[in-house]
Write an enzyme that holds these catalytic residues in place. Structure first.
Site, PDB file in Angstrom:
ATOM      1  N   LEU A  39      63.716  98.680  46.208  1.00 13.54           N
ATOM      2  CA  LEU A  39      63.710  97.890  47.489  1.00 13.54           C
ATOM      3  C   LEU A  39      64.458  98.359  48.527  1.00 13.54           C
ATOM      4  O   LEU A  39      65.793  98.404  48.214  1.00 13.54           O
ATOM      5  CB  LEU A  39      63.737  96.553  47.157  1.00 13.54           C
ATOM      6  CG  LEU A  39      62.889  95.865  46.145  1.00 13.54           C
ATOM      7  CD1 LEU A  39      63.290  94.583  45.692  1.00 13.54           C
ATOM      8  CD2 LEU A  39      61.358  95.840  46.473  1.00 13.54           C
ATOM      9  N   GLU A  40      64.451  98.368  49.843  1.00 16.39           N
ATOM     10  CA  GLU A  40      65.146  98.797  50.746  1.00 16.39           C
ATOM     11  C   GLU A  40      65.355  97.346  51.526  1.00 16.39           C
ATOM     12  O   GLU A  40      64.596  96.700  51.968  1.00 16.39           O
ATOM     13  CB  GLU A  40      64.644  99.738  52.011  1.00 16.39           C
ATOM     14  CG  GLU A  40      63.960 100.952  51.438  1.00 16.39           C
ATOM     15  CD  GLU A  40      62.652 101.127  52.084  1.00 16.39           C
ATOM     16  OE1 GLU A  40      62.280 100.532  52.812  1.00 16.39           O
ATOM     17  OE2 GLU A  40      62.199 102.165  51.410  1.00 16.39           O
TER      18      GLU A  40
ATOM     19  N   GLY B 173      62.485  86.144  55.207  1.00 18.22           N
ATOM     20  CA  GLY B 173      62.502  86.493  56.632  1.00 18.22           C
ATOM     21  C   GLY B 173      63.311  85.481  57.362  1.00 18.22           C
ATOM     22  O   GLY B 173      63.959  85.470  58.318  1.00 18.22           O
TER      23      GLY B 173
ATOM     24  N   SER C 192      59.756  83.237  53.433  1.00 17.78           N
ATOM     25  CA  SER C 192      60.957  82.499  52.947  1.00 17.78           C
ATOM     26  C   SER C 192      62.153  83.518  53.128  1.00 17.78           C
ATOM     27  O   SER C 192      63.125  83.143  53.808  1.00 17.78           O
ATOM     28  CB  SER C 192      60.835  82.107  51.616  1.00 17.78           C
ATOM     29  OG  SER C 192      59.893  80.943  51.520  1.00 17.78           O
TER      30      SER C 192
END
Length: 175
Positions: free
Chosen positions: A121-122, A98, A96
Site C-alpha cells: 500500500l502506498e 479519506g 472513512s
C-alpha cells in the site's frame, strides 16, 4: 463489470476468488472490506531516486497505534491476501480514510488476473493521523474480464511473488 456481494460470496465458495483470511461479514454490496496489516515501511531520505532501490525502515505498528506524518511516504501491507485466476481486482481506500486525510494506493489499484498477493500500500497523510494494526482500511472490488486472459503469475512480472511490503522495482528497468 463489478461483482456484487452475492457474486463475490459465490466466487469465494467455488474457489474462483481467494481471500485469506475471509470473513463473510466484510463483504459489502460491491466489494470486500480489507484491513491494514501490522507492519509499515517509511521511505527514508528527502529525495527518492527512480533509478535506485528505495531505502526504508520497517516498523511494527503497535497496538496503541502509530502516527503517520505529512511529507512522508509510507508503504504498508494488507492483512488479507487475495488471488483470482478468473477476476481482476481493484483496491482502494475508502471514504472513512479519506475523511481522515489518508490517501492510500492511488497510483496502482489494479490487480491483474492471477495476482496472488498481500497488497503493498502506498500511504500518504494530509495531517498527522494515528493508524492501528488490522484497522479497516479500504475496499477491494472484483471485475469480470472480456477476451482471452493470461495469468499474471505466469507472465514473469517483477511483482508476481511478493508476500509483504515491496519497494518500487522501477530501478530494475532503468539499469
Amino acid at each position: 463489470m463489478i461483482l456484487t456481494r452475492e457474486a463475490i460470496t459465490t466466487a469465494v465458495e467455488h474457489g474462483d476468488i481467494v481471500i485469506e483470511p475471509f470473513a463473510p461479514e466484510r463483504v459489502s454490496p460491491n466489494a470486500y472490506d480489507w484491513h491494514l496489516g501490522d507492519r509499515i515501511r517509511v521511505c527514508e531520505g528527502d529525495e527518492l531516486d527512480a533509478a535506485a532501490a528505495t531505502r526504508v525502515s520497517e516498523h511494527v505498528i503497535p497496538a496503541e497505534g502509530m502516527v503517520l506524518r505529512p511529507g512522508r511516504l509510507y508503504l504498508g501491507v494488507t492483512h488479507e491476501r487475495t488471488h483470482s485466476e478468473r477476476y481482476a481486482q481493484m483496491i482502494n481506500g475508502d471514504r472513512s480514510l479519506g475523511a481522515l486525510g489518508i490517501w492510500v494506493h492511488v497510483s496502482a489499484p489494479l490487480g491483474h488476473v492471477g495476482h496472488a498477493i498481500r497488497w503493498t500500500l502506498e500511504i500518504r497523510a494530509a495531517q498527522p493521523v494515528k493508524v492501528y494494526p488490522l484497522m479497516p482500511f479500504g475496499k477491494i472490488v472484483f471485475l469480470s474480464t472480456a477476451g482471452a486472459t493470461a495469468s499474471y503469475q505466469h507472465l514473469g512480472h517483477k511483482y508476481t511473488r511478493t508476500s509483504g511490503i515491496d519497494i518500487s522495482r522501477l530501478y530494475e528497468e532503468l539499469r
